[in-house]
Scaffold this motif. Structure first.
Motif: not given
Lengths: 500, 158
Positions: B46-54
Motif C-alpha cells: 500500500f505504502v509503495y503504491l500510495v507514497s509518491p502521490s502523497v
C-alpha cells in the motif's frame, strides 16, 4: 629452487614496502580483533572492508584482507581459552581443552600454545603456498575450457559434500548461487537475463550486497537473538611460558595439526573449521596425552590451532593457482581481485608477480606480527571483550550500509542488501548454509563462460569433457564424491563425526 | 523464461513446505507473528503504491521502495519473534531513504537510532546511544568522507 628464492626475495621487497607493511599490520590487527569478538567473523569483516580497498593498490588491498583472514584464526583462540566462547567456528574445539587449561591455572600456557602452534601452522602453510604455487600454475596453464569447467564443477560438488549439515541443502544453495550469478547481461550475446527491466541489474547482482546481507546483517540479527553471555575468567592469565613437559607434548600435536591442516585447507569447502575439527579428533585418538582429554590436554589446543592456521594459508593455493575459491572468504578475495581488475588464476603469477609473491611474503611477516600482537598484547584483547555487543552492532550496521552504497553510489544496492539479509536470516533458521551459495555465485559465471567456450571449440559436442583426460578424471572424482555423499552409510558416518 | 517460471514455482513450493516441515515450522508461529507478517506485506504494498502521490519526495528514485520497506518492517516489529530482523532491516532502509536527499549525517543518525531500538537496554540509558551517534558520525566522516573521498551530500539538499 633458485626461482623460488629469487621470487620470494622479490616478494619480501614488496611486502616490506611501507604501505604494504602498514596494511598487513592493520589486517592482522583487525583480524585478531574480529577473531576475539564473538559474533563477527572474517567473512562479514572482509565484506565490510571490500569497499575500502577500492582506493588502495590491489597488492596492498589483498595483503590486508588476507591478514584479516588468518589473523581471525589467531584471535579466535583467545575467547575460546579465556571465556569458553569461540570467537571463530574454527576455534570451537579449542574451547574444549583450552578453557579447561585456563581453569587449571594454565591460561597463559594455553594462550602461548595456541599462538606458537598457530605460528608454526601459518609458517608451514605459507611455505607450501610458495612451493606449490609455481608448479600448479604451470600445470594449470595447460588447462583448456573443458578442464576449467570440470575443475569448477568438482569444486562446487566438493564444497557441497564437505559443507556442514545436509548435503542436499548445500547442493540447493550452490545451484541457487549459480542461478543468482546468471542475472545480468549475457557476455556473448549482450542479452539481458532475469533483470526484469531494472537497469541496476544489468551488471548483475552486487556481490557485496549478497555478502553484506547474508554474512553481515543477517549475522547481526542472529546475534541479537542470542542473549549475550560473556563472563571473563576470574583467575589470572598467568605466565605465558610453557614448561618442558608441555613443550614435549604439544610439539608433535602441532606438527600433526600443521600437516593435516595444510591438506584440508586446499579442499573446496574444507578450510580452517574442518581442519581444526579433524585435528582434534586425530589428537584424541593418537596423542600420548589422550587420557588427559577433558581435563585440559595441551594436545587439544596445539593440534587444532596449528591445523586451522595451516589451512587458512593453504586455502590460498587453489585461488592463486587456479582462480578457484575453496571457501566463502576466498570467494570474497576473488570478488576483491575482480573489482580491482585482476583475474585470479594461473596467469596471475606471471601477470601480477608483485601481488602473488608480495602476498606470500606478507603472510610470513603477518604471522610474525600476529605472534607479537597476540602474546604480549593479550591484556588489550581481554579489555576489548568488555565492549558490549549493544554498542558494536549499530557500528557494524552503519559500516555495512556505507560500504554497500559506496560500491556504485546507488541506494538500489542498499535495498538489495536488505533482501539478502532477510533471505540470509531465513536460511539460518532453516539451517541452510550461506557459504555454498556465495561460492556458487562466484564460480557460476566463470563456469558458464568455460562451458560455452568448450562447446564452441567442440562444435557442440558434449564428449569434449570426457575425451580430455584431466577433465574426465575431475568429473569422475566429482561423480564419486556425489555418489558417496548420497550413500546412507557415508552420510551416517559424516553426521556421527559432526555430532562428536 | 519457462525455465525461470518453473524453477520459481519449485522454489516457492520448497520454501512453503519448509515452513511446515523444517526446524522452524509455521506450526510454532503464534497468531500474532502470522498476522504481523501478512500485515507488513499489505502495508508495504500500500505504502509503495500510495507514497509518491502523497509526497513528491517518495517519487524520486527508489524512495518509494525505501519507505515501503520501513513501513512494512515497522509493522513486523509487532511480532515479538521477528522484532530484530524487522528493526535491523528498517534501519538499513532508513539509511537508503535518507542518504541522497537528506544527507549523510541524517542517514547515519536515523540508522543508529532505529537499530538501537532493537536493544531494550538502550531505552534505559539513552546517553549511551547519543555518545555512539556522535562517535560514529565523527568516525564515518573521517574514514569515508575525508580519507576515502566518497561523494555524498553531508547535509539536506531539499
Amino acid at each position: 629452487m633458485q626461482f623460488l628464492i629469487e621470487n620470494l626475495a622479490h616478494g619480501f621487497t614488496i611486502a616490506f614496502a611501507g604501505q604494504n607493511l602498514l596494511f598487513a599490520l592493520l589486517g592482522a590487527f583487525i583480524g585478531t580483533a574480529i577473531g576475539v569478538l564473538p559474533g563477527i567473523g572474517p567473512v562479514a569483516t572482509i565484506s565490510l572492508l571490500l569497499p575500502i580497498t577500492f582506493g588502495i593498490p590491489p597488492t596492498t588491498a589483498i595483503i590486508m584482507l588476507a591478514g584479516i583472514f588468518y589473523g581471525a584464526q589467531y584471535g579466535g583462540s583467545t575467547t575460546a581459552i579465556l571465556l569458553n566462547l569461540p570467537g571463530e567456528v574454527s576455534s570451537v574445539v579449542t574451547t574444549l581443552e583450552g578453557y579447561k587449561m585456563a581453569q587449571n591455572g594454565r591460561a597463559g600456557a594455553a594462550l602461548a600454545t595456541a599462538a606458537i602452534a598457530s605460528f608454526l601452522g601459518g609458517t608451514v602453510g605459507t611455505l607450501l603456498v610458495a612451493a606449490s604455487g609455481p608448479a600448479l600454475s604451470a600445470v594449470a596453464l595447460s588447462f583448456g575450457p573443458a578442464e576449467y569447467f570440470s575443475l569448477m564443477l568438482l569444486g562446487l560438488i566438493v564444497a557441497s559434500v564437505l559443507a556442514q549439515g545436509s548435503p542436499i541443502k548445500a547442493v540447493g544453495m550452490v545451484i541457487l548461487g549459480v542461478g543468482l550469478g546468471m542475472v545480468g547481461t549475457d557476455v556473448q550475446t549482450g542479452q539481458q537475463r532475469f533483470t526484469f527491466g531494472i537497469a541496476e541489474l544489468s551488471d548483475g547482482i552486487s556481490f557485496v550486497a549478497i555478502a553484506m546481507g547474508m554474512f553481515g546483517i543477517a549475522e547481526i540479527v542472529l546475534n541479537l537473538e542470542r542473549p549475550e553471555a560473556r563472563s571473563l575468567l576470574k583467575t589470572k592469565v598467568g605466565s605465558l611460558w610453557l614448561n618442558r613437559e608441555e613443550w614435549k607434548r604439544g610439539t608433535p600435536s602441532a606438527v600433526r595439526g600443521t600437516l593435516l591442516g595444510s591438506v584440508l585447507g586446499i579442499l573446496p569447502g574444507g578450510g580452517a573449521a574442518l581442519a581444526s575439527f579433524g585435528s582434534f579428533m586425530m589428537e584424541r585418538k593418537m596423542s600420548k596425552g589422550r587420557h588427559l582429554f577433558g581435563k585440559g590436554a595441551i594436545e587439544g589446543v596445539a593440534g587444532p590451532e596449528a591445523a586451522n592456521n595451516a589451512a587458512s594459508q593453504t586455502a590460498f593455493i587453489p585461488l592463486l593457482t587456479l582462480g578457484i575459491p575453496s571457501n566463502a572468504v576466498m570467494a570474497l578475495m576473488v570478488g576483491a581481485l575482480i573489482i580491482q581488475g585482476i583475474q585470479p588464476g594461473p596467469q596471475m603469477m606471471v601477470q601480477q608477480p608483485d601481488l602473488f609473491w608480495g602476498l606470500i611474503a606478507s603472510m610470513w611477516i603477518g604471522n610474525v606480527m600476529l605472534l607479537v600482537i597476540n602474546l604480549p598484547m593479550i591484556g588489550l584483547w581481554v579489555k576489548l571483550l568488555q565492549v558490549p555487543y549493544k554498542f558494536l552492532f549499530p557500528a557494524i550496521l552503519v559500516f555495512c550500509c556505507i560500504g554497500t552504497y559506496s560500491i556504485s553510489n546507488n541506494v538500489f544496492d542498499v535495498y538489495m542488501t536488505i533482501a539478502f539479509a532477510v533471505f540470509g536470516y531465513i536460511c539460518a533458521k532453516l539451517q541452510l548454509e550461506a557459504a555454498p551459495l556465495l561460492i556458487g555465485f562466484v564460480l557460476g559465471p566463470m563456469m558458464e563462460e568455460h562451458l560455452r567456450r568448450a562447446m564452441l571449440l567442440s562444435r557442440g559436442d558434449w564428449f569434449i569433457f570426457m575425451e580430455r583426460p584431466i577433465s574426465a578424471t575431475m568429473l569422475a572424482i566429482g561423480l564419486v564424491a556425489l555418489v558417496m555423499m548420497l550413500l546412507p552409510a557415508v552420510r551416517r558416518g559424516k553426521d556421527k563425526a559432526l555430532a562428536e | 523464461m519457462l525455465a525461470f517460471v518453473g524453477l520459481t514455482g519449485i522454489g516457492a513450493f520448497v520454501t512453503f513446505a519448509a515452513f511446515f516441515t523444517g526446524p522452524n515450522p509455521v506450526g510454532n508461529w503464534s497468531r500474532r507473528n502470522l498476522v504481523s507478517l501478512f500485515g507488513a506485506i499489505i502495508v508495504s504494498a500500500f505504502v509503495y503504491l500510495v507514497s509518491p502521490s502523497v509526497l513528491p519526495f517518495f517519487g524520486i528514485g527508489y524512495n518509494a521502495v525505501g519507505i515501503a520497506i520501513v513501513a512494512g518492517m515497522l509493522v513486523l516489529t509487532l511480532a515479538p519473534d521477528l522484532r530484530f530482523i524487522a528493526l535491523i532491516s528498517a534501519s538499513v532502509a532508513v539509511f537508503g531513504l535518507l542518504l541522497e536527499q537528506i544527507g549523510f549525517f541524517a542517514a547515519l543518525t536515523g540508522t543508529i537510532l532505529l537499530s538501537c531500538a532493537a536493544e531494550r537496554e538502550h531505552f534505559r540509558k539513552p546517553l549511551g546511544v547519543l555518545g555512539l551517534i556522535v562517535f560514529m558520525l565523527a568516525l564515518c566522516w573521517w574514514v569515508f568522507i575525508l580519507q576515502l573521498d566518497i561523494r555524498v551530500h553531508l547535509w539536506p539538499t531539499i
